[in-house]
Design a protein around this motif. Structure first.
Motif, PDB file in Angstrom:
ATOM      1  N   MET A 358       0.822  -1.208   0.000  1.00 16.21           N
ATOM      2  CA  MET A 358       0.000   0.000   0.000  1.00 16.21           C
ATOM      3  C   MET A 358       0.860   1.264   0.000  1.00 16.21           C
ATOM      4  SD  MET A 358      -3.062  -0.982  -0.315  1.00 16.21           S
ATOM      5  CE  MET A 358      -3.994   0.494   0.085  1.00 16.21           C
ATOM      6  N   THR A 359       2.082   1.172   0.498  1.00 20.47           N
ATOM      7  CA  THR A 359       3.006   2.302   0.356  1.00 20.47           C
ATOM      8  C   THR A 359       3.328   2.515  -1.111  1.00 20.47           C
ATOM      9  OG1 THR A 359       4.004   1.650   2.458  1.00 20.47           O
ATOM     10  CG2 THR A 359       5.155   3.308   1.168  1.00 20.47           C
ATOM     11  N   GLY A 360       3.563   1.416  -1.838  1.00 18.62           N
ATOM     12  CA  GLY A 360       3.848   1.518  -3.268  1.00 18.62           C
ATOM     13  C   GLY A 360       2.696   2.079  -4.067  1.00 18.62           C
ATOM     14  N   GLY A 550      -3.151  -4.969  -8.557  1.00 16.06           N
ATOM     15  CA  GLY A 550      -1.747  -4.875  -8.172  1.00 16.06           C
ATOM     16  C   GLY A 550      -1.549  -4.705  -6.684  1.00 16.06           C
ATOM     17  N   PRO A 551      -1.280  -3.475  -6.223  1.00 13.26           N
ATOM     18  CA  PRO A 551      -0.913  -3.283  -4.808  1.00 13.26           C
ATOM     19  C   PRO A 551      -2.009  -3.648  -3.814  1.00 13.26           C
ATOM     20  CG  PRO A 551      -1.159  -1.186  -5.955  1.00 13.26           C
ATOM     21  CD  PRO A 551      -1.164  -2.244  -7.003  1.00 13.26           C
ATOM     22  N   ILE A 552      -3.270  -3.397  -4.150  1.00 15.61           N
ATOM     23  CA  ILE A 552      -4.343  -3.737  -3.208  1.00 15.61           C
ATOM     24  C   ILE A 552      -4.453  -5.250  -3.050  1.00 15.61           C
ATOM     25  CG2 ILE A 552      -6.828  -3.622  -2.780  1.00 15.61           C
ATOM     26  CD1 ILE A 552      -6.835  -0.880  -4.096  1.00 15.61           C
ATOM     27  N   ALA A 553      -4.395  -5.986  -4.152  1.00 16.29           N
ATOM     28  CA  ALA A 553      -4.448  -7.450  -4.084  1.00 16.29           C
ATOM     29  C   ALA A 553      -3.256  -8.000  -3.304  1.00 16.29           C
ATOM     30  CB  ALA A 553      -4.477  -8.042  -5.494  1.00 16.29           C
ATOM     31  N   GLU A 554      -2.082  -7.435  -3.509  1.00  8.13           N
ATOM     32  CA  GLU A 554      -0.893  -7.893  -2.774  1.00  8.13           C
ATOM     33  C   GLU A 554      -1.048  -7.623  -1.286  1.00  8.13           C
ATOM     34  OE1 GLU A 554       3.982  -7.322  -2.847  1.00  8.13           O
ATOM     35  OE2 GLU A 554       2.697  -6.011  -4.039  1.00  8.13           O
ATOM     36  N   HIS A 555      -1.597  -6.469  -0.931  1.00 14.04           N
ATOM     37  CA  HIS A 555      -1.814  -6.138   0.476  1.00 14.04           C
ATOM     38  C   HIS A 555      -2.784  -7.123   1.129  1.00 14.04           C
ATOM     39  CE1 HIS A 555      -2.418  -3.669   4.062  1.00 14.04           C
ATOM     40  NE2 HIS A 555      -3.726  -3.728   3.854  1.00 14.04           N
ATOM     41  N   LEU A 556      -3.884  -7.414   0.441  1.00 11.77           N
ATOM     42  CA  LEU A 556      -4.869  -8.349   0.994  1.00 11.77           C
ATOM     43  C   LEU A 556      -4.298  -9.762   1.102  1.00 11.77           C
ATOM     44  CD1 LEU A 556      -8.051  -7.117  -0.912  1.00 11.77           C
ATOM     45  CD2 LEU A 556      -7.412  -6.661   1.474  1.00 11.77           C
TER      46      LEU A 556
END
Length: 560
Positions: A358-360, A550-556
Motif C-alpha cells: 500500500m506504500t507503493g 496490483g498493490p491492493i491485491a498484494e496487500h490483501l
C-alpha cells in the motif's frame, strides 16, 4: 517515531512551501517582463532576442508558439541521439565507454527530451562524461525550460495578452531561473560531499586489501539540475540512493526540497501572470492537500514491518527498512517516493520495489493524477485540464455560466481536456495490458502475482507521467520495453502541452466577458472542493480497477 516523522515532513514540505512564494514572485518577473516596468527585464529581453535572431523577435500565436516548441524539441532529440550513438568516438571519455545498443539510445534520448529521465541503463557503466553532460544534463535544462515556457505562454493567453515567443521564453527559463538556482544548489551539494571532477574512476584499496574501482565525475552539477528541473536522472545507476549522489542527512533534505521547489513556485507564477493570486492559493491548497494525504498514507503504511519481521513485539518494530538508507529511517524513503512522483521528478531515495504494497500505491496515485504540483510548468498545465473539466461540470450542475477567468468554456475546450486526460490513462492501462499478457512483459519479471503486475503497471505509469522512477525488480532494458516506453514518453510529454495551448487558443478567439453574479467563482472553497472532487473522480474511475489487481491485491494477500 511518529513525532520525528511529523517534524521531518513539516520541515521539508512546509519549508519548501514558504520558499516557493518569493521564488514564484521572481519567476513571474523572469518569465513575464512585458507586464513589468523593470528596465533590467527589458534589457534581458533585448539580449535574448539578439541571441535568438529574427525568429526570437516575432510575436507568436498559439500555433506558431507550439510549432517552435516542437521543432526545437525535435532538434534536441536528434542532437542527443547523435551524441549517445557516437560517444565512443567523441572526447570526454576517460574510461573508454563503448557504444550502447540502438533501442536503448532511442529510449534514453526520448526519456531526457521528454523530461522523464527513465533510465534503463547505469550512467557510470554505460555513458561517457560528454554523454552525461553534453547530451543528458543539457536536456535536463532545456526540457525543464520548455515546461516553464509553455506554462508562461498559457498564463499570458488566459490573461488576454499575446502568448509571447518560445525562443525568448526558453532562454528566460534557462538563464534566469534554472541556471542560477542550479549553480547555488550545486555549490551547496559540493560542500555536502558530492564529487565534482572530470577525472576518471579511481582505484582504491579496501581494508581487506582488495582493489575497488570507484566511479566519479561532475556529479554535483548533474544532481542539482536533476532535482530542480524535475528531471530525476541519476549520474549513477542507483540514483540518489548512491552515497556519492546523496551522502548525508542534509544533502538528502536539500535534494528533497529541490524536487518540489520550482513546481510549487510555478503555481504562484501562474497566479501572478493571470492576476489572480487568490485563485492560485486555492489551486495550491488543493495540490498540497493531495500531497499531504499521500505522504500520510505512505509513512503510515511503511511503518509496518515486512513479512519477514511481522509478529515481533511492538517495541522491536521499526517499520520497513528494506531497500532504504538506515540513517534516514523508515520515513525518509516513503516521503521521497511521494515527493518524486507527485512531481515528475522520478529520482529515488529508496528502492520502490521494496516498499510495502500500500506504500507503493501512493507513488502510483501521484503519477496517475499527475497534477500534485507535477513537473516544472507542466504540473500546473495538467491541473488546468482538471480545472476546465471541473468548471464545465459545476457550471452545468448549478445552472451558472461555465466560465474560467472570464472565458466561456464550451464543448470544444472540454473535448480537448478530456482527450488529454483519456490519453494519459490509455497509455498506462493499454501498455500494461499488452505487456502483462505477452512475453514482452511477463518474461522480464523477477516477481509473479500481484507484485509482478505492479511492476509492469508502475513502469507504464512512470513513462506516461514523464516521471522516470520504477519498481526495479523489472528487467526493462529490452527492445520491446525501450521502444514502447520511449514512444509513450514522447506522446505523453507533448499531448498534454499541445491540447491545453489549443484550449487557450480557442478561448482567445472568443470575446472575454466581465465576471458577474452568475459566473462561477474560482477564488473560494466551493471551487477548491469542486476541483478536488473532479481530480479524485477522474482518477478513481480510470485507475482503481488496475490498483485492485496490483498493490491492493498484494496487500490483501499478505493480510491472509
Amino acid at each position: 517515531m511518529l513525532s520525528s516523522a511529523i517534524i521531518f515532513v513539516v520541515f521539508i514540505v512546509g519549508g519548501t512551501a514558504l520558499l516557493s512564494w518569493p521564488l514564484g514572485r521572481y519567476m513571474k518577473w523572469a518569465m513575464d517582463p512585458a507586464a513589468s516596468a523593470s528596465r533590467s527585464a527589458d534589457r534581458f529581453t533585448h539580449m535574448f532576442q539578439t541571441i535568438g535572431g529574427g525568429v526570437a523577435r516575432q510575436s507568436q500565436d498559439w500555433k506558431r508558439y507550439l510549432t517552435a516548441m516542437l521543432v526545437f524539441n525535435a532538434i534536441m532529440f536528434v542532437v542527443s541521439f547523435a551524441i549517445l550513438a557516437l560517444q565512443q568516438y567523441l572526447p570526454l571519455n576517460p574510461d573508454g565507454k563503448e557504444a550502447i545498443e540502438g533501442s536503448l539510445i532511442f529510449n534514453t534520448a526520448a526519456s531526457f527530451t521528454s523530461n522523464t529521465n527513465l533510465q534503463h541503463y547505469s550512467g557510470e557503466v554505460s555513458l561517457s562524461y560528454l554523454s552525461q553532460l553534453g547530451a543528458l544534463m543539457w536536456l535536463q535544462f532545456v526540457s525543464a525550460a520548455t515546461g516553464i515556457a509553455a506554462l508562461a505562454a498559457l498564463a499570458r493567453g488566459l490573461a488576454g495578452r499575446e502568448m509571447g515567443n518560445f525562443f525568448v521564453d526558453l532562454q528566460r527559463a534557462s538563464f534566469l531561473v534554472l541556471l542560477p538556482l542550479a549553480f547555488v544548489f550545486a555549490c551547496v551539494l559540493v560542500i555536502g560531499g558530492l564529487p565534482m571532477t572530470f577525472d576518471g574512476a579511481v582505484v582504491a584499496t579496501t581494508l581487506e586489501g582488495i582493489q575497488q574501482t570507484i566511479a566519479r565525475g561532475p556529479v554535483a552539477a548533474f544532481v542539482a539540475i536533476k532535482q530542480l528541473g524535475t528531471n530525476g536522472g541519476g549520474f549513477f545507476g542507483p540514483n540518489s540512493t548512491h552515497p556519492l549522489e546523496n551522502p548525508t542527512f542534509w544533502t538528502n533534505a536539500i535534494e528533497m526540497i529541490a524536487i518540489i521547489l520550482i513546481p510549487m513556485a510555478c503555481v504562484w507564477m501562474f497566479g501572478r501572470i493571470v492576476g489572480r493570486t487568490r485563485h492560485a492559493a486555492i489551486v495550491f491548497t488543493v495540490m498540497l492537500t493531495l500531497l499531504l494525504v499521500k505522504i500520510t498514507g505512505a509513512v503510515w503504511f511503511e511503518a509496518a514491518p515486512t513479512q519477514a519481521f511481522a509478529g515481533l513485539p511492538i517495541e522491536q518494530e521499526v517499520g520497513n527498512l528494506e531497500g532504504k538508507e538506515l540513517r534516514f529511517g523508515a520515513t525518509g524513503g516513503p516521503l521521497w517516493s511521494v515527493l518524486t512522483t507527485s512531481t515528475s521528478n522520478g529520482s529515488v531515495g529508496a528502492m520502490h520495489d521494496s516498499l510495502n504494497p500500500m506504500t507503493g500505491l501512493m507513488p502510483m496515485i501521484g503519477m496517475w493524477l499527475n497534477a500534485t504540483f507535477g513537473g516544472v510548468g507542466v504540473g500546473m498545465i495538467n491541473m488546468f485540464l482538471y480545472i476546465i473539466v471541473g468548471v464545465f461540470i459545476a457550471g452545468m450542475m448549478v445552472g451558472r455560466t461555465p466560465e474560467y477567468l472570464g472565458w466561456r468554456v464550451e464543448a470544444r475546450e472540454v473535448k480537448f481536456a478530456i482527450l488529454a486526460l483519456v490519453a494519459h490513462g490509455l497509455f498506462i492501462l493499454g501498455g500494461t495490458a499488452i505487456f502483462a499478457a505477452t512475453p514482452w512483459g511477463f518474461e522480464t519479471l523477477n516477481n509473479t502475482g500481484p507484485h509482478g503486475f505492479s511492476e509492469i503497471l508502475y513502469e507504464f505509469s512512470s513513462a506516461s507521467a514523464n516521471n522516470g522512477s520504477g519498481f526495479e525488480g523489472l528487467g526493462d532494458n529490452t527492445a520491446p520495453w525501450n521502444i514502447a516506453t520511449g514512444i509513450i514518453m514522447l506522446l505523453a510529454r507533448f499531448i498534454p502541452i499541445i491540447l491545453p495551448l489549443a484550449i487557450v487558443g480557442s478561448l482567445m478567439a472568443k470575446r472575454r466577458n466581465a465576471e458577474s453574479v452568475g459566473t462561477l467563482g474560482v477564488e473560494d472553497g466551493t471551487f477548491g472542493g469542486m476541483l478536488l472532487a473532479t481530480i479524485l473522480v477522474v482518477g478513481a474511475l480510470t485507475f482503481f480497477p488496475a490498483a485492485t489487481l496490483g498493490p491492493i491485491a498484494e496487500h490483501l494477500m499478505y493480510m491472509n
